[in-house]
Write an enzyme that holds these catalytic residues in place. Structure first.
Site, PDB file in Angstrom:
ATOM      1  N   LYS A 130      -2.213   5.529 -12.668  1.00 27.77           N
ATOM      2  CA  LYS A 130      -2.451   4.797 -11.417  1.00 27.77           C
ATOM      3  C   LYS A 130      -3.332   5.623 -10.477  1.00 27.77           C
ATOM      4  CE  LYS A 130       1.843   2.275 -12.015  1.00 27.77           C
ATOM      5  NZ  LYS A 130       3.286   2.176 -11.747  1.00 27.77           N
ATOM      6  N   GLN A 187       7.829   4.963  -8.430  1.00 22.29           N
ATOM      7  CA  GLN A 187       7.872   4.790  -9.885  1.00 22.29           C
ATOM      8  C   GLN A 187       9.322   4.702 -10.358  1.00 22.29           C
ATOM      9  OE1 GLN A 187       5.075   4.395 -11.923  1.00 22.29           O
ATOM     10  NE2 GLN A 187       6.612   3.864 -13.451  1.00 22.29           N
ATOM     11  N   ASP A 236       3.748  -3.342  -5.147  1.00 26.52           N
ATOM     12  CA  ASP A 236       4.369  -3.738  -6.421  1.00 26.52           C
ATOM     13  C   ASP A 236       4.929  -5.164  -6.320  1.00 26.52           C
ATOM     14  OD1 ASP A 236       4.096  -1.870  -8.437  1.00 26.52           O
ATOM     15  OD2 ASP A 236       5.775  -0.636  -7.759  1.00 26.52           O
TER      16      ASP A 236
END
Ligand code: NAD
Length: 287
Positions: A52, A96, A119
């Site tokens: 990412k 994460q 997200d």
């Protein structure tokens, strides 16, 4: 059969994001900035965060990775999230997953400001998505929509079967395909006679994590098949010692399909651009 080439489409989208960032910079607008929190040293999580970070840098975004020891307390992690919520320079924040067992993932997800939740996991954003309002869509379903749109796949009035009901793929995908005027069926581990549903489907989206689950006799001629699954399967002949397998028996199915995604090179790269698109949008939200 036409391949739904996620590598190719994601490269086109990346190029347009890169151009947009250059334009923003030339106009004196804010450079999109993604922050990622990584807790502990899980190998897969480290790889995902590194990818990412690389994606951000490649398109010209700013990127910050905050690394914490696995022993960090839930309260201390929430304090870190709140610091980023207040930071006007940071547009998007991802934590994460998975987190160490002593940390409640739901509490952390909900601590992220929904305006920075690129997200799309915050209940506010989930609710907005289900209502069809503009918001951050979870990256994988967002990437799949982009793929469907790129190949101009007809969705209106089509039977769409989604296999898997996770919060990050199956459930949001069902809402989004409904918004695209599909008749949507969600199948899962408790579904009886699952192939009775898949055989009626014009579009199948498989997201279960069971390698080669979807076989040729479960699919009708001309179906569109989208494979989200990625599972590492031992393969001593491969240098890495494993290969990546999707949920779809690609070799057996491909000739029957009108469109099909490969694994790797299908949904995976589209997920990565989904996050970049959300971060680009986040840069324009008032902080
Ligand atoms: P998950 O692991 O949270 O849940 C699996 C779902 O599949 C559950 O809803 C379960 O009911 C269903 N399921 C399991 N076995 C089944 C069976 N035999 N028949 C019917 N349904 C069954 O799901 P997830 O997080 O959405 O991940 C699914 C797969 O997609 C995994 O392989 C994951 O690695 C992959 N994934 C890939 C991407 C990508 O970018 N390509 C992104 C997210 C997830």
């Amino acid at each position: 059969m036409e391949l739904l080439n996620g590598n190719e489409v994601s490269n086109l989208i990346r190029a347009s994001i890169k151009e947009e960032v250059l334009k923003r910079k030339a106009e004196g607008k804010k450079t999109p900035h993604l922050a990622a929190i990584l807790v502990g040293a899980d190998g897969a999580s480290m790889t995902y965060v590194a990818a990412k970070e690389k994606d951000c840098i490649e398109v010209g975004f700013d990127s910050t990775v905050l690394r914490f020891d696995a022993s960090i307390s839930e309260e201390a992690l929430i304090a870190e999230v709140e610091k980023i919520n207040q930071d006007k320079n940071i547009d998007g924040l991802i934590v994460q997953l998975p987190l160490p067992k002593h940390i409640n993932e739901k509490r952390i997800t909900e601590a992220i400001s929904y305006k920075k939740d690129v997200d799309g996991f915050h209940p506010m954003n989930v609710g907005m998505m289900f209502k069809g309002l503009k918001t951050f869509l979870p990256a994988t379903p967002f990437g799949i929509l982009k793929l469907i749109e790129h190949y101009q796949i007809e969705t209106s009035g089509k039977n769409c079967v989604i296999i898997g009901r996770s919060d990050i793929v199956g459930k949001p995908m069902s809402a989004l395909m409904l918004q695209k005027n599909c008749t949507v069926t969600v199948c899962h581990s408790k579904t009886k006679n699952l192939s009775d549903f898949t055989r009626q489907a014009d579009i199948i989206i498989a997201a279960i994590g069971v390698p080669l689950f979807l076989k040729a006799d479960m699919v009708k001629e001309g179906a569109v098949v989208i494979d989200v699954g990625i599972t590492r399967v031992d393969n001593p002949t491969n240098k890495k010692g494993y290969s990546l397998k999707g949920d779809v028996d690609f070799e057996a199915l491909a000739s029957k399909c009108s469109f099909i995604t490969p694994v790797p090179g299908g949904v995976g790269p589209m997920t990565r651009v989904g996050l970049l698109l959300n971060t680009l949008d986040a840069a324009d939200l008032p902080k």
